[in-house]
Enzyme design. Structure first.
Site: not given
Length: 382
Positions: A68-69, A72
């Site tokens: 998820h990170e 980003h």
């Protein structure tokens, strides 16, 4: 990364680390899976099976958070931003993206990709749970991970800054109003409202008998409130300093010392004698490093006279330094991210100044007393 973070490696130049608080959550999560969810729904499992699948589930959940990170970080890099690190900590993870988005589209894309990634992972684990439902461990594990990733996506879509949903809200407001500052203030306010709702629901849960769950919600609300306030405050601080250069407020007439004096002399003649918290160390015109109160406190006082500055110095290569022409807002951001009280100002290996938090605070106070609006840099030094 800070001293409380363990570095795992790097991908695409992005350092990956684990904060010590992650270990606590990892253990708590594994325990809640083994002795809670799996024990209640699958009582036929042995303790060994429960704990084995629980540990694997915890690892895969945090791998999902890392993905998820990382999504980003990748989009931020593609949009021209610099990403230093990704750190897993008590509430999941954070990608340390340098600088602010220059356009609403950049803010939107960097923010929305995280929840989308979690939704994709939830769908993937859901499909795997259907395919592997003949195997009880596979079905239990993938079903849990599908639910966890779905909840992660939904939680991050809450429209309150600094959650991903809050950043999406800010991007939309920014595009509509063309006012980056106002859009952030509104998103931050929504974030604080969401935080207080978490606290309120947590209190209700605790009073109703679900003490552990209630305390977790209160803790999450407290964290979100602090994060929202801090994010807005740091943004306003950076924008109020944008356009000014480090040279405009750095100290130039510095108290410096050589590497050959004892720590006792440094304390008595420099730190106490000159009323400073940090002393730059130079040899001729070459900057070697800096010694702070923290460096000295690690050494017993009775040994100060028998040890020398060169033994406790934080060397130039280990320090974050800036140049006189660097943007003051960027320098302040470095101090905040690295929890530093001062930054050496260097030109060609020579120390030309020192920028400290106290100097920045004094500068802002004088601007406020003069009635200069925040963000007005019309009188900044070139």
């Amino acid at each position: 990364m800070t001293e409380s973070t363990f570095r795992l490696g790097s991908i695409r130049g992005i350092s990956i680390g684990i904060h010590f608080t992650w270990l606590f959550v990892f253990g708590l999560l594994a325990w809640s899976l083994a002795e809670g969810i799996f024990k209640g729904s699958l009582p036929q499992w042995s303790a060994t099976n429960r704990w084995g699948v629980a540990v694997l589930g915890s690892l895969l959940l945090f791998a999902s958070v890392l993905i998820h990170e990382f999504s980003h970080a990748i989009v931020a890099q593609l949009r021209g931003m610099k990403v230093d690190s990704i750190t897993l900590f008590i509430f999941g993870g954070v990608a340390n993206i340098k600088g602010e988005a220059e356009r609403p589209a950049d803010e939107f894309l960097v923010a929305i990709v995280g929840p989308v990634t979690s939704l994709v992972l939830a769908g993937l684990f859901w499909v795997l749970s259907i395919v592997g439902q003949a195997s009880v461990p596979v079905f239990a594990l993938t079903g849990y991970l599908a639910t966890a990733n779905l909840l992660l996506a939904l939680f991050n879509l809450i429209p309150g800054f600094p959650l991903d949903g809050g950043r999406v809200l800010r991007a939309v407001l920014w595009a509509i109003t063309n006012d980056a500052r106002r859009s952030l203030e509104i998103a931050g306010l929504v974030g604080r409202v969401a935080a207080y709702l978490f606290i309120f629901v947590g209190l209700f849960q605790a009073i109703s008998g679900n003490v552990i769950g209630g305390l977790w919600l209160i803790f999450i609300g407290w964290f979100l409130n602090n994060a929202a306030e801090g994010s807005v405050r740091h943004y306003l601080l950076r924008t109020s300093l944008r356009g000014f250069r480090v040279a405009s407020i750095m100290k130039q007439n510095l108290i410096v010392a050589g590497p050959g004096i004892s720590i006792s002399v440094l304390v008595n003649d420099y730190i106490l004698g000159q009323n400073v918290r940090a002393v730059p160390i130079v040899l001729g015109d070459r900057f070697l490093g800096i010694v702070t109160l923290t460096d000295i406190k690690n050494l017993p006082q009775e040994e100060w006279s028998s040890h020398y500055v060169g033994e406790v110095i934080r060397r130039h290569e280990e320090l974050r330094c800036v140049r006189p022409e660097d943007d003051l807002g960027t320098a302040v951001q470095i101090m905040a991210e690295q929890d530093l009280n001062q930054l050496p100002v260097i030109v060609d290996g020579r120390l030309v100044g020192l920028l400290s938090r106290s100097d920045v605070i004094r500068f802002l106070q004088m601007r406020r007393e003069l009635g200069i609006p925040s963000g007005d840099s019309s009188k900044s030094s070139p």
